[in-house]
Design a protein around this motif. Structure first.
Motif, short mmCIF file in Angstrom:
data_model
loop_
_atom_site.label_atom_id
_atom_site.label_comp_id
_atom_site.label_asym_id
_atom_site.label_seq_id
_atom_site.Cartn_x
_atom_site.Cartn_y
_atom_site.Cartn_z
N THR A 181 50.29 30.86 74.89
CA THR A 181 49.58 30.19 73.79
C THR A 181 48.73 31.19 73.02
O THR A 181 48.46 32.30 73.48
N LEU A 182 48.27 30.76 71.86
CA LEU A 182 47.37 31.60 71.06
C LEU A 182 46.09 31.89 71.82
O LEU A 182 45.56 33.00 71.74
N THR A 183 45.61 30.91 72.57
CA THR A 183 44.39 31.11 73.37
C THR A 183 44.61 32.19 74.42
O THR A 183 43.75 33.06 74.63
N GLN A 184 45.75 32.16 75.09
CA GLN A 184 46.06 33.18 76.10
C GLN A 184 46.16 34.56 75.47
O GLN A 184 45.65 35.54 76.01
N ARG A 185 46.79 34.64 74.31
CA ARG A 185 46.95 35.94 73.66
C ARG A 185 45.61 36.48 73.18
O ARG A 185 45.35 37.68 73.25
N SER A 186 44.75 35.59 72.68
CA SER A 186 43.41 36.01 72.26
C SER A 186 42.61 36.53 73.44
O SER A 186 41.89 37.53 73.34
N SER A 187 42.74 35.86 74.58
CA SER A 187 42.07 36.31 75.80
C SER A 187 42.58 37.68 76.22
O SER A 187 41.79 38.55 76.63
N ASP A 188 43.88 37.91 76.08
CA ASP A 188 44.45 39.20 76.44
C ASP A 188 43.91 40.32 75.55
O ASP A 188 43.67 41.44 76.01
N VAL A 189 43.73 40.02 74.27
CA VAL A 189 43.17 41.01 73.35
C VAL A 189 41.76 41.41 73.79
O VAL A 189 41.39 42.60 73.79
N LEU A 190 40.97 40.42 74.19
CA LEU A 190 39.62 40.71 74.66
C LEU A 190 39.63 41.54 75.94
O LEU A 190 38.83 42.47 76.10
N VAL A 191 40.54 41.21 76.84
CA VAL A 191 40.64 41.97 78.09
C VAL A 191 41.01 43.43 77.79
O VAL A 191 40.42 44.36 78.35
N THR A 192 41.97 43.63 76.90
CA THR A 192 42.35 44.98 76.52
C THR A 192 41.16 45.74 75.97
O THR A 192 40.93 46.91 76.31
N GLY A 193 40.37 45.08 75.13
CA GLY A 193 39.18 45.72 74.56
C GLY A 193 38.17 46.10 75.63
O GLY A 193 37.56 47.18 75.57
N ARG A 194 37.99 45.22 76.61
CA ARG A 194 37.03 45.52 77.69
C ARG A 194 37.50 46.72 78.52
O ARG A 194 36.70 47.57 78.90
N VAL A 195 38.80 46.76 78.81
CA VAL A 195 39.32 47.88 79.61
C VAL A 195 39.15 49.19 78.85
O VAL A 195 38.69 50.20 79.40
N LYS A 196 39.49 49.20 77.57
CA LYS A 196 39.34 50.41 76.76
C LYS A 196 37.88 50.83 76.67
O LYS A 196 37.55 52.03 76.73
N LEU A 235 67.64 37.78 69.30
CA LEU A 235 67.13 36.63 70.06
C LEU A 235 66.27 35.69 69.23
O LEU A 235 65.83 34.66 69.74
N GLY A 236 66.04 36.02 68.00
CA GLY A 236 65.30 35.13 67.12
C GLY A 236 63.89 34.87 67.60
O GLY A 236 63.21 35.75 68.13
N GLU A 237 63.44 33.62 67.45
CA GLU A 237 62.07 33.25 67.78
C GLU A 237 61.94 32.60 69.15
O GLU A 237 60.87 32.11 69.51
N ARG A 238 63.00 32.62 69.93
CA ARG A 238 62.93 31.92 71.21
C ARG A 238 62.24 32.75 72.30
O ARG A 238 62.03 32.26 73.42
N VAL A 239 61.91 34.01 71.99
CA VAL A 239 61.25 34.86 72.98
C VAL A 239 59.93 35.39 72.41
O VAL A 239 59.75 35.47 71.19
N HIS A 240 59.03 35.73 73.30
CA HIS A 240 57.80 36.43 72.92
C HIS A 240 57.81 37.75 73.68
O HIS A 240 57.55 37.80 74.88
N VAL A 241 58.16 38.83 72.96
CA VAL A 241 58.34 40.13 73.61
C VAL A 241 57.53 41.19 72.86
O VAL A 241 57.59 41.28 71.63
N ASN A 242 56.81 42.00 73.61
CA ASN A 242 56.14 43.18 73.07
C ASN A 242 56.81 44.42 73.64
O ASN A 242 56.95 44.55 74.86
N ALA A 243 57.23 45.32 72.76
CA ALA A 243 57.83 46.58 73.18
C ALA A 243 56.85 47.70 72.87
O ALA A 243 56.56 47.97 71.70
N THR A 244 56.33 48.35 73.90
CA THR A 244 55.33 49.40 73.74
C THR A 244 55.94 50.71 74.21
O THR A 244 56.34 50.83 75.38
#
Length: 214
Positions: free
Chosen positions: A121-136, A67-76
């Protein structure tokens, strides 16, 4: 640096340490103090942990190839169960990603939480990183949880919780995540085990040695 800032740095450091899947004691420096004896336990077998790492790498590679760069997918991957999160431009791409990942070696099942939206966006992803840190950090602070039993993924404010946990642990972790700042929704992707299974996983106390009086 004031106390709240030092504490945030400390809990974020702990959260990062937990996310690495360490299984031994290690020292952590928080605000100049050294904390030792912190034991992080992962309830997967060592083989499953290695397979999960391999699954994530292979899944990312195949998604990129197809799919190249047209998607933003995280596989966990947790215990060979793969959670897909992120954004894709169409329903067809959403289905294609799932099909590609399902064909990766050792994948037992796929939980597809991809949404058809523009790439975050990069801002949204940065916010998600902070949320993950708070939950942990909330899991670390909880006295009745084994924080490293959980894997936490955040996408656009939605927190996904993975792990092999009892119903009691699942409910407790969900309550903590829901009360965390920045969390909009909690999705549970748990493998539920019994309390007896949990007791069998925990280290057993060493038997007391009997001294012989002379």
């Amino acid at each position: 640096m004031n106390y709240p800032s030092r504490r945030l740095v400390g809990v974020m450091a702990l959260a990062i340490g937990l996310s690495t899947g360490l299984t031994a004691c290690f020292p952590v420096i928080v605000g100049g103090a050294v904390m030792t004896g912190f034991v992080a336990t992962d309830r997967r077998t060592s083989g499953a942990q290695l397979e999960d790492e391999g699954i994530e790498l292979r899944a990312a590679s195949r998604i990129r190839d197809n799919l190249g760069e047209r998607v933003h997918v995280n596989a966990t991957s947790y215990n060979r169960r793969v959670l897909l999160t992120g954004e894709v431009p169409s329903a067809q791409d959403r289905q294609l990603v799932e099909q590609v990942v399902a064909r990766v070696d050792n994948v037992q099942s796929v939980v597809n939480e991809l949404v058809v939206l523009g790439t975050s966006t990069l801002t949204q992803r940065s916010s998600d990183v902070l949320v993950t840190g708070r939950v942990k950090a909330g899991f670390v602070d909880a006295k009745d949880l084994f924080a490293n039993a959980y894997k936490v993924v955040t996408e656009r404010g939605t927190v996904y919780l993975m792990g092999r946990v009892t119903q009691r642990e699942a409910d407790r972790a969900t309550d903590i995540a829901r009360s965390t700042s920045g969390v909009q929704k909690v999705v549970r992707v748990f493998e539920i085990i019994s309390e007896d299974e949990l007791r069998n996983m925990l280290p057993q106390p060493a038997p007391e040695s009997k001294s012989t009086a002379k």
